[in-house]
Design an enzyme around this catalytic site. Structure first.
Site, PDB file in Angstrom:
ATOM      1  N   HIS A  51      24.938  48.232 -27.538  1.00 18.67           N
ATOM      2  CA  HIS A  51      25.975  48.651 -28.498  1.00 18.67           C
ATOM      3  C   HIS A  51      25.421  48.890 -29.909  1.00 18.67           C
ATOM      4  O   HIS A  51      26.146  49.366 -30.782  1.00 18.67           O
ATOM      5  CB  HIS A  51      27.094  47.611 -28.567  1.00 18.67           C
ATOM      6  CG  HIS A  51      27.910  47.533 -27.298  1.00 18.67           C
ATOM      7  ND1 HIS A  51      28.528  48.642 -26.763  1.00 18.67           N
ATOM      8  CD2 HIS A  51      28.182  46.498 -26.471  1.00 18.67           C
ATOM      9  CE1 HIS A  51      29.170  48.281 -25.645  1.00 18.67           C
ATOM     10  NE2 HIS A  51      28.966  46.999 -25.448  1.00 18.67           N
ATOM     11  N   ASP A  74      25.988  49.651 -17.516  1.00 21.01           N
ATOM     12  CA  ASP A  74      26.818  48.541 -17.987  1.00 21.01           C
ATOM     13  C   ASP A  74      28.286  48.998 -17.958  1.00 21.01           C
ATOM     14  O   ASP A  74      28.571  50.194 -18.073  1.00 21.01           O
ATOM     15  CB  ASP A  74      26.400  48.185 -19.418  1.00 21.01           C
ATOM     16  CG  ASP A  74      27.102  46.954 -19.962  1.00 21.01           C
ATOM     17  OD1 ASP A  74      26.506  45.871 -19.919  1.00 21.01           O
ATOM     18  OD2 ASP A  74      28.259  47.083 -20.427  1.00 21.01           O
ATOM     19  N   HIS A  94      30.446  48.798 -20.113  1.00 20.95           N
ATOM     20  CA  HIS A  94      30.917  49.318 -21.411  1.00 20.95           C
ATOM     21  C   HIS A  94      30.056  50.495 -21.876  1.00 20.95           C
ATOM     22  O   HIS A  94      28.875  50.556 -21.558  1.00 20.95           O
ATOM     23  CB  HIS A  94      30.905  48.189 -22.441  1.00 20.95           C
ATOM     24  CG  HIS A  94      31.710  46.998 -22.006  1.00 20.95           C
ATOM     25  ND1 HIS A  94      31.116  45.904 -21.417  1.00 20.95           N
ATOM     26  CD2 HIS A  94      33.039  46.782 -22.002  1.00 20.95           C
ATOM     27  CE1 HIS A  94      32.077  45.034 -21.086  1.00 20.95           C
ATOM     28  NE2 HIS A  94      33.247  45.545 -21.430  1.00 20.95           N
ATOM     29  N   ASP A  99      28.168  43.947 -15.484  1.00 21.61           N
ATOM     30  CA  ASP A  99      29.536  43.483 -15.766  1.00 21.61           C
ATOM     31  C   ASP A  99      30.616  44.404 -15.188  1.00 21.61           C
ATOM     32  O   ASP A  99      31.804  44.114 -15.307  1.00 21.61           O
ATOM     33  CB  ASP A  99      29.758  43.244 -17.271  1.00 21.61           C
ATOM     34  CG  ASP A  99      29.220  44.363 -18.149  1.00 21.61           C
ATOM     35  OD1 ASP A  99      28.697  45.361 -17.614  1.00 21.61           O
ATOM     36  OD2 ASP A  99      29.318  44.225 -19.389  1.00 21.61           O
ATOM     37  N   TYR A 139      28.408  38.740 -16.949  1.00 24.15           N
ATOM     38  CA  TYR A 139      28.837  37.454 -17.505  1.00 24.15           C
ATOM     39  C   TYR A 139      29.364  36.481 -16.469  1.00 24.15           C
ATOM     40  O   TYR A 139      29.838  35.405 -16.814  1.00 24.15           O
ATOM     41  CB  TYR A 139      29.865  37.716 -18.623  1.00 24.15           C
ATOM     42  CG  TYR A 139      29.291  38.647 -19.653  1.00 24.15           C
ATOM     43  CD1 TYR A 139      28.415  38.171 -20.623  1.00 24.15           C
ATOM     44  CD2 TYR A 139      29.526  40.029 -19.604  1.00 24.15           C
ATOM     45  CE1 TYR A 139      27.813  39.023 -21.527  1.00 24.15           C
ATOM     46  CE2 TYR A 139      28.933  40.890 -20.513  1.00 24.15           C
ATOM     47  CZ  TYR A 139      28.079  40.394 -21.464  1.00 24.15           C
ATOM     48  OH  TYR A 139      27.480  41.235 -22.353  1.00 24.15           O
TER      49      TYR A 139
HETATM   50 ZN   LIG Z   1      29.087  45.376 -21.038  1.00 24.82          ZN
END
Ligand SMILES: [Zn+2]
Length: 353
Positions: free
Chosen positions: A172, A208, A210, A293, A332
């Site tokens: 990010h 990922d 995100h 994730d 996670y």
């Molecule tokens: Zn993520």
């Protein structure tokens, strides 16, 4: 189960970062970007026969190619500045969290000053309150870069693939701002290093859950680094929220935004699209930003990918038969994370044949 051949790059220093919780809607919450994530992954890979390689200390060149010098100086000095200003002793605040932000609506087109107050300075570089800095944050984030760059070294020396078992994650982080539990963009730094080492066209594939907003932003005007990201659609209410896929002017970028609850079929179709984009880009080398994730049981995303899905994603990416550096991002669910990463890495090796 076959032996995992790709080297697993590790540094104990990555364990030093402890976020100590996060601040969400102004409330302290436990947070789940924990040192144990890396430990669990390493255990699963070692049990599968993987060889662990210690990360070497790496020079700053590749960091400076990717990040603004002011961000690096801030992160390096943040903890000692915070301590010197007395926040831990006077206010009981043992983590650095911003309270004011250099919001575009506040500073407009003006270049914001570097605030004299360390408490305010954080708001020039952080874009959320979910990414605290403690005493171990800089050494750990820097060690994660060492892991990614050591994995590059191994691949540059001829290994078909290498995996950086690193945390905190990085995808990010933009050129000048950190957030999303990330401090330095390990995958982007790896890509810049491979590019500087002579591979003319490098692709970053981010699976990922995100959006890989950081690399997209960093390489936006760069025609020789392709960024491709398969992720839950931020427009449906998910981190990083503000960037609408397709509105970016990045020259070599593919976003595959997915609806919440997308499972193996839709997600793998996205990974395949990313793989096809890498092939038509004619990449010489690839960095896989491997977050796991998107798994069904993960607490941080609404995607519903299975362990077999990660193995198949690995096969599709490995099938490109490119020199490949894999960098750990999110994931996670401590009970599952090791098996999910192993499945993806084994898939990559199978795909490479
Ligand atoms: Zn993520």
């Amino acid at each position: 189960m076959g032996r995992l051949s790709m080297p697993v790059v590790w540094s104990d220093t990555c364990l030093l970062h402890e976020a100590g919780g996060e601040v969400w809607i102004g409330r302290p919450i436990p947070g789940d970007e924990l040192p144990e994530r890396a430990v669990r992954i390493r255990e699963a890979l070692v049990a599968a026969g993987a060889t662990v390689v210690e990360a070497h200390e790496q020079p700053d060149d590749a960091l400076l190619a990717v990040h603004d010098e002011r961000l690096l100086a801030f992160l390096r000095d943040a903890w000692s500045d915070w301590q010197a200003a007395g926040y831990p002793a006077a206010h009981g605040q043992g983590r650095i969290v911003p309270y004011i932000f250099a919001h575009l609506g506040l500073v407009g087109a003006l270049e914001p000053m570097l605030p004299a107050s360390p408490a305010a300075r954080t708001g020039l570089f952080a874009f959320d309150t979910m990414t605290p800095i403690g005493p171990g944050t800089w050494p750990a984030a820097r060690a994660a870069v060492d892991c990614a760059l050591t994995a590059c070294e191994l691949v540059l020396a001829g290994a078909p693939a290498a995996y950086a078992c690193a945390r905190p994650p990085g995808h990010h982080v933009t050129r000048s701002a950190y957030g999303g539990s990330c401090y330095l963009n390990n995958a982007a730094i790896a890509a810049a290093h491979l590019r500087a080492a002579g591979w003319m066209r490098v692709a970053i594939v981010d699976i990922d859950a995100h959006h890989g907003n950081g690399a997209e932003s960093i390489f936006r005007s760069c025609g020789d680094v392709l960024t491709a990201s398969v992720h839950v659609d931020p427009a449906t209410g998910w981190f990083p929220h503000f960037l609408v896929a397709g509105s970016d002017d990045a020259v070599a970028n593919l976003n595959v935004p997915l609806a919440p609850h997308t499972g193996d079929e839709g997600w793998l179709a996205g990974v395949l699209r990313a793989a096809e984009e890498v092939a038509s880009f004619d990449a010489d080398a690839m960095v896989v930003a491997l977050g796991v994730d998107a798994a069904a049981a993960d607490p941080e995303s609404p995607l519903a990918v299975s362990r077999d899905g990660f193995a198949e994603a690995g096969r599709r990416l490995g099938g490109l038969r490119l020199p490949t550096v894999v960098v750990q991002e999110g994931g996670y669910d401590l009970a599952a994370i090791g098996g999910l990463v192993l499945a993806a890495l084994e898939g990559i090796e199978e795909g490479m044949g």
